[in-house]
Design an enzyme around this catalytic site. Structure first.
Site, PDB file in Angstrom:
ATOM      1  N   CYS A   2       0.841  -1.191   0.000  1.00  0.00           N
ATOM      2  CA  CYS A   2       0.000   0.000   0.000  1.00  0.00           C
ATOM      3  C   CYS A   2       0.882   1.249   0.000  1.00  0.00           C
ATOM      4  O   CYS A   2       1.894   1.305   0.691  1.00  0.00           O
ATOM      5  CB  CYS A   2      -0.952   0.079   1.181  1.00  0.00           C
ATOM      6  SG  CYS A   2      -2.154  -1.241   1.213  1.00  0.00           S
ATOM      7  N   ARG A  27       3.893  -0.324  -4.802  1.00  0.00           N
ATOM      8  CA  ARG A  27       3.657  -0.830  -3.445  1.00  0.00           C
ATOM      9  C   ARG A  27       2.351  -1.616  -3.343  1.00  0.00           C
ATOM     10  O   ARG A  27       2.049  -2.185  -2.293  1.00  0.00           O
ATOM     11  CB  ARG A  27       3.623   0.337  -2.459  1.00  0.00           C
ATOM     12  CG  ARG A  27       4.880   1.160  -2.453  1.00  0.00           C
ATOM     13  CD  ARG A  27       4.757   2.332  -1.516  1.00  0.00           C
ATOM     14  NE  ARG A  27       4.794   1.890  -0.148  1.00  0.00           N
ATOM     15  CZ  ARG A  27       5.870   1.858   0.620  1.00  0.00           C
ATOM     16  NH1 ARG A  27       7.019   2.253   0.133  1.00  0.00           N
ATOM     17  NH2 ARG A  27       5.813   1.435   1.850  1.00  0.00           N
ATOM     18  N   TRP A  77      -2.643  -2.775  -1.688  1.00  0.00           N
ATOM     19  CA  TRP A  77      -2.358  -4.212  -1.771  1.00  0.00           C
ATOM     20  C   TRP A  77      -3.273  -4.848  -0.739  1.00  0.00           C
ATOM     21  O   TRP A  77      -3.130  -4.622   0.465  1.00  0.00           O
ATOM     22  CB  TRP A  77      -0.889  -4.505  -1.450  1.00  0.00           C
ATOM     23  CG  TRP A  77      -0.516  -5.927  -1.701  1.00  0.00           C
ATOM     24  CD1 TRP A  77      -0.166  -6.472  -2.893  1.00  0.00           C
ATOM     25  CD2 TRP A  77      -0.463  -6.985  -0.739  1.00  0.00           C
ATOM     26  NE1 TRP A  77       0.110  -7.808  -2.732  1.00  0.00           N
ATOM     27  CE2 TRP A  77      -0.073  -8.153  -1.425  1.00  0.00           C
ATOM     28  CE3 TRP A  77      -0.707  -7.062   0.629  1.00  0.00           C
ATOM     29  CZ2 TRP A  77       0.088  -9.381  -0.804  1.00  0.00           C
ATOM     30  CZ3 TRP A  77      -0.553  -8.288   1.255  1.00  0.00           C
ATOM     31  CH2 TRP A  77      -0.158  -9.429   0.541  1.00  0.00           C
ATOM     32  N   ASN A 101      -1.735   2.347   5.451  1.00  0.00           N
ATOM     33  CA  ASN A 101      -0.823   1.270   5.050  1.00  0.00           C
ATOM     34  C   ASN A 101      -0.466   0.507   6.314  1.00  0.00           C
ATOM     35  O   ASN A 101       0.079   1.086   7.256  1.00  0.00           O
ATOM     36  CB  ASN A 101       0.431   1.849   4.401  1.00  0.00           C
ATOM     37  CG  ASN A 101       1.498   0.793   4.185  1.00  0.00           C
ATOM     38  OD1 ASN A 101       1.189  -0.395   4.080  1.00  0.00           O
ATOM     39  ND2 ASN A 101       2.750   1.218   4.112  1.00  0.00           N
ATOM     40  N   GLY A 102      -0.788  -0.772   6.343  1.00  0.00           N
ATOM     41  CA  GLY A 102      -0.491  -1.585   7.525  1.00  0.00           C
ATOM     42  C   GLY A 102      -1.635  -2.540   7.793  1.00  0.00           C
ATOM     43  O   GLY A 102      -2.469  -2.784   6.908  1.00  0.00           O
ATOM     44  N   GLU A 484      17.218 -18.169  -6.608  1.00  0.00           N
ATOM     45  CA  GLU A 484      16.939 -16.789  -7.019  1.00  0.00           C
ATOM     46  C   GLU A 484      16.418 -16.765  -8.468  1.00  0.00           C
ATOM     47  O   GLU A 484      15.455 -16.063  -8.777  1.00  0.00           O
ATOM     48  CB  GLU A 484      18.209 -15.940  -6.856  1.00  0.00           C
ATOM     49  CG  GLU A 484      18.166 -14.554  -7.462  1.00  0.00           C
ATOM     50  CD  GLU A 484      17.072 -13.644  -6.925  1.00  0.00           C
ATOM     51  OE1 GLU A 484      16.358 -14.017  -5.986  1.00  0.00           O
ATOM     52  OE2 GLU A 484      16.910 -12.550  -7.496  1.00  0.00           O
ATOM     53  N   LYS A 488      12.700 -15.409  -9.612  1.00  0.00           N
ATOM     54  CA  LYS A 488      12.497 -14.393 -10.655  1.00  0.00           C
ATOM     55  C   LYS A 488      11.500 -14.899 -11.696  1.00  0.00           C
ATOM     56  O   LYS A 488      10.577 -14.194 -12.086  1.00  0.00           O
ATOM     57  CB  LYS A 488      13.808 -14.045 -11.382  1.00  0.00           C
ATOM     58  CG  LYS A 488      14.891 -13.386 -10.597  1.00  0.00           C
ATOM     59  CD  LYS A 488      14.702 -11.899 -10.393  1.00  0.00           C
ATOM     60  CE  LYS A 488      13.893 -11.630  -9.151  1.00  0.00           C
ATOM     61  NZ  LYS A 488      14.635 -11.301  -7.966  1.00  0.00           N
ATOM     62  N   GLU A 491       7.931 -15.277 -10.315  1.00  0.00           N
ATOM     63  CA  GLU A 491       7.355 -13.991  -9.932  1.00  0.00           C
ATOM     64  C   GLU A 491       6.782 -13.227 -11.124  1.00  0.00           C
ATOM     65  O   GLU A 491       5.671 -12.699 -11.031  1.00  0.00           O
ATOM     66  CB  GLU A 491       8.457 -13.168  -9.256  1.00  0.00           C
ATOM     67  CG  GLU A 491       8.022 -11.833  -8.715  1.00  0.00           C
ATOM     68  CD  GLU A 491       9.146 -11.137  -7.952  1.00  0.00           C
ATOM     69  OE1 GLU A 491      10.304 -11.599  -8.021  1.00  0.00           O
ATOM     70  OE2 GLU A 491       8.851 -10.131  -7.293  1.00  0.00           O
ATOM     71  N   HIS A 507      16.852 -38.182  -5.513  1.00  0.00           N
ATOM     72  CA  HIS A 507      16.237 -38.744  -4.315  1.00  0.00           C
ATOM     73  C   HIS A 507      14.722 -38.555  -4.319  1.00  0.00           C
ATOM     74  O   HIS A 507      14.096 -38.569  -3.261  1.00  0.00           O
ATOM     75  CB  HIS A 507      16.883 -38.155  -3.056  1.00  0.00           C
ATOM     76  CG  HIS A 507      18.331 -38.510  -2.938  1.00  0.00           C
ATOM     77  ND1 HIS A 507      18.778 -39.750  -2.544  1.00  0.00           N
ATOM     78  CD2 HIS A 507      19.450 -37.802  -3.256  1.00  0.00           C
ATOM     79  CE1 HIS A 507      20.089 -39.796  -2.576  1.00  0.00           C
ATOM     80  NE2 HIS A 507      20.527 -38.613  -3.011  1.00  0.00           N
ATOM     81  N   LYS A 606       5.795  -4.341  -3.789  1.00  0.00           N
ATOM     82  CA  LYS A 606       7.240  -4.202  -3.646  1.00  0.00           C
ATOM     83  C   LYS A 606       7.686  -4.308  -2.198  1.00  0.00           C
ATOM     84  O   LYS A 606       8.647  -4.983  -1.875  1.00  0.00           O
ATOM     85  CB  LYS A 606       7.645  -2.843  -4.218  1.00  0.00           C
ATOM     86  CG  LYS A 606       9.117  -2.548  -4.151  1.00  0.00           C
ATOM     87  CD  LYS A 606       9.840  -3.312  -5.217  1.00  0.00           C
ATOM     88  CE  LYS A 606      11.336  -3.044  -5.209  1.00  0.00           C
ATOM     89  NZ  LYS A 606      12.048  -4.099  -5.938  1.00  0.00           N
TER      90      LYS A 606
END
Ligand code: M6R
Length: 611
Positions: A2, A27, A77, A101-102, A484, A488, A491, A507, A606
């Protein structure tokens, strides 16, 4: 997670709010909304599900927007309640409108109590509960500041608030606990924002609000009070980022722009910390003798920052012979970690605001550990609360998918490990000089070389156009690089992929390899080439299509590969870092070719400022 903005001045508020939200959209982008005062002082709220363009269209169609001079805005968000028009911020009552935001953790009990007082709720959000609580106190106490303090006493969780009251056009009220918030200072106008990128176009000067601070923002001045209601005077800070750094600058996406900035950000991050060919952190007050005083390092982070931490772990163990654990922050904080006075806890974070990483920092401090933040955003919570901070000078990273931040985090951790190795007498000065030179002089150019010769990466990406599921494998440092690379790809391309220790595949997981399954084999560590070659042959024997990430010296591996992603060096001081750039490009080219929203992948934000 947010983004919030507030403006008060003489200019067109609605326009500034929308510009600020465009910069903050990274955000969160489930919905957006604004509240502003018309010239006559009427408080107007426009909001809509989906991207900012939906609200912009409503603002364009609203004649009062042109003459507005004060308001607040939000890009969401979703946490409580699905993305929808009604759950979009601002939320409010006849008395006020609020953006948040929170997360308000005790919203359910507060909602029940306020419902008992006769209030009716329209949305499913925790934010509306905060707005109604504030209204209820304002109506009872008749004073806005008193209402804020009373509400803040009761709210459990995290918040950054910006609020306008219907009976006071021209003033924005703000408060924060646990979520970032700054007050931007202009000439005859002032701002509230989640971060400086939202207002860079208009001012670089800002106050960082502290925990539980409360601010009253008017065109001609700002008053900040602490949790006890005492006036405080935070230092006026000046952002070093400029507006171009937060814009695309001719690139189709922020992600590719930011990958192209890696060489520069490496130089910016490393050069000031290198003197006479060796690391030197004394300029920023960080005493590397700490590495002689500790028994263990814990590197704690989330997501990509975590994988950069893993690269650092490998180097700390190799150069400084220091045991180094890497731990996911959301696990660390609830695992009763065995951390104490003999430990150094390194928190790696681009934003410096990631809720779990921040909580891990606080836990480590409470247990007496020494703490070091490796952080990109200046003045962020982790930067301020850690015993020491080493900034990565990556500039603003706007794309949700982290790229240049990873590169500089991994490089800075490597430099730190060299420093630790020298301090502990476990690394020869000759090798230290070689590693420093590779980081400072070779790596930036090698990354630019990958960008200049990206044909092989584009071809490999094109081969994945119809892929639904794939694997990344590696050994040692390359296992973390595989993770990583897989992150990527997942995502931004929405392709399922799994990262696996190459030797572990047989295995169980190798049963998933079918004819045509793509396997990206990460091979940047020469000591592992032989073993990786065997693993590559194993998957090829089951029909896998192999994309090998490897340097020219890995001739046998290249001979087995269907596609090769370049690694310009086989010196392990830097090969894994350079290899990450090729993997970033692989994901980028695939997402772009699929026509996906590269910079704003679905369901993500983000800066993850909630647990
Ligand atoms: O701001 P931080 O570095 O603390 O963020 C941590 C993760 O949320 C972040 O790296 C995330 O995994 C990226 N979107 C991955 O590209």
């Amino acid at each position: 997670m947010c983004g919030i903005i507030g403006y008060t001045g003489k200019k067109e508020a609605a326009k500034r709010l929308l510009e600020g939200l465009a910069a903050l959209e990274y955000r969160g982008y489930d919905s957006a909304g604004v509240s502003f005062f018309s010239e006559e002082g009427k408080l107007i709220t426009l909001k809509a599900r989906g991207r900012l363009a939906n609200v912009s269209a409503k603002v364009d169609a609203c004649p009062e927007a042109k003459t507005s001079s004060c308001g607040i805005g939000h890009t969401r968000w979703a946490t409580h309640g699905a993305p929808s028009d009604v759950n979009s911020h601002p939320h409010g009552t006849d008395a006020l409108q609020l953006v948040h935001n929170g997360i308000i953790e005790n919203y359910a009990e507060l909602r029940e109590r306020l419902t008992g007082e006769g209030y009716v709720f329209l949305s499913e959000t925790d934010t509306e509960v905060a707005a109604v609580l504030l209204t209820s106190y304002y109506k009872k106490l008749g004073d806005k500041e008193a209402a804020f303090y009373a509400a803040m006493q009761e709210l459990v969780g995290s918040y950054a608030f910006a609020c306008v009251f219907a009976d006071e056009p021209g003033t924005v009220y703000a408060a924060r606990m646990g979520s970032p918030l700054i007050v931007g200072v202009g000439k005859g106008e002032n701002y509230v924002a989640s971060d400086i990128t939202a207002i860079l176009r208009y001012t670089k000067h800002y106050y960082q609000l502290g925990e539980r601070d409360f601010a009253v923002v008017r065109p001609d001045g700002v008053t900040v009070k602490n949790s006890r209601g005492e006036e405080v005077h935070p230092p006026l800070e000046t952002a070093t980022w400029d507006v171009e750094a937060a814009e695309k600058g001719g690139y189709p996406h922020f992600m590719i722009k930011e990958i192209n900035e890696e060489a520069k950000t490496l130089r910016d991050t490393l050069s000031p910390r290198i003197k006479n060919g060796l690391p030197d952190f004394s300029g920023e007050g960080f005493d590397v003798s700490v590495f002689r005083q500790i028994d263990k390092v814990h590197i704690v982070a989330c997501g990509t920052a975590m994988f950069a931490g893993c690269a650092g772990k490998c180097k700390l163990e190799e150069y400084a012979k220091l045991p180094a654990d890497t731990e996911i922050a959301s696990e660390f904080r609830y695992a009763e970690p065995l951390v104490g006075e003999g430990d150094l806890v390194i928190l790696v974070s681009q934003s410096g605001e990631t809720a779990d990483t921040l909580a891990a920092l606080r836990l480590a401090k409470a247990r007496g550990a020494k703490t070091l933040g490796v952080v990109n955003v200046i003045g962020s919570s982790i930067a301020r609360e850690a015993d020491h901070v080493l900034y990565t000078w990556a500039g603003p990273e706007i794309s949700v998918c982290s790229t240049k931040a990873y590169t500089v985090q991994a490089a800075l951790m490597t430099l730190l490990a060299v420093s630790a190795g020298l301090a502990r007498g476990t690394l020869a000065e000759k090798r230290a000089r070689e590693v420093v030179s590779l980081l400072e002089h070779d790596l930036p150019g090698e990354i630019d070389g990958i960008l200049a010769n990206d044909g092989g990466i584009r071809a490999a990406a094109h081969s994945l156009m119809d892929t639904k599921s794939m694997f990344f494998i590696g050994r040692g440092a390359d296992r973390f690089l595989a993770m990583e690379g897989s992150l990527k790809l997942k995502e931004i391309t929405y392709t399922h992929s799994e990262a696996y220790a190459a030797g572990e595949l047989k295995h169980g997981t190798i049963s998933l390899i079918e004819p045509g399954t793509p396997v990206v084999a990460c091979c940047t560590v020469p000591a592992m080439f032989e073993k990786m070659l065997s693993n590559i042959r194993e998957v090829k024997a089951r029909g896998a299509r192999v994309i090998a990430l490897c340097p020219a010296s890995a001739e046998d591996i290249r001979g087995e590969a269907d596609f090769v992603l370049p690694v310009p060096t086989d010196d392990t001081a830097v090969s894994t870092i350079a290899g990450a750039t090729s993997l970033q490009l692989l994901a980028y080219f695939l997402a772009a070719e699929r026509g996906l929203d590269v910079d704003k992948p679905r369901n993500l934000a983000k800066s993850v400022t909630v647990e």
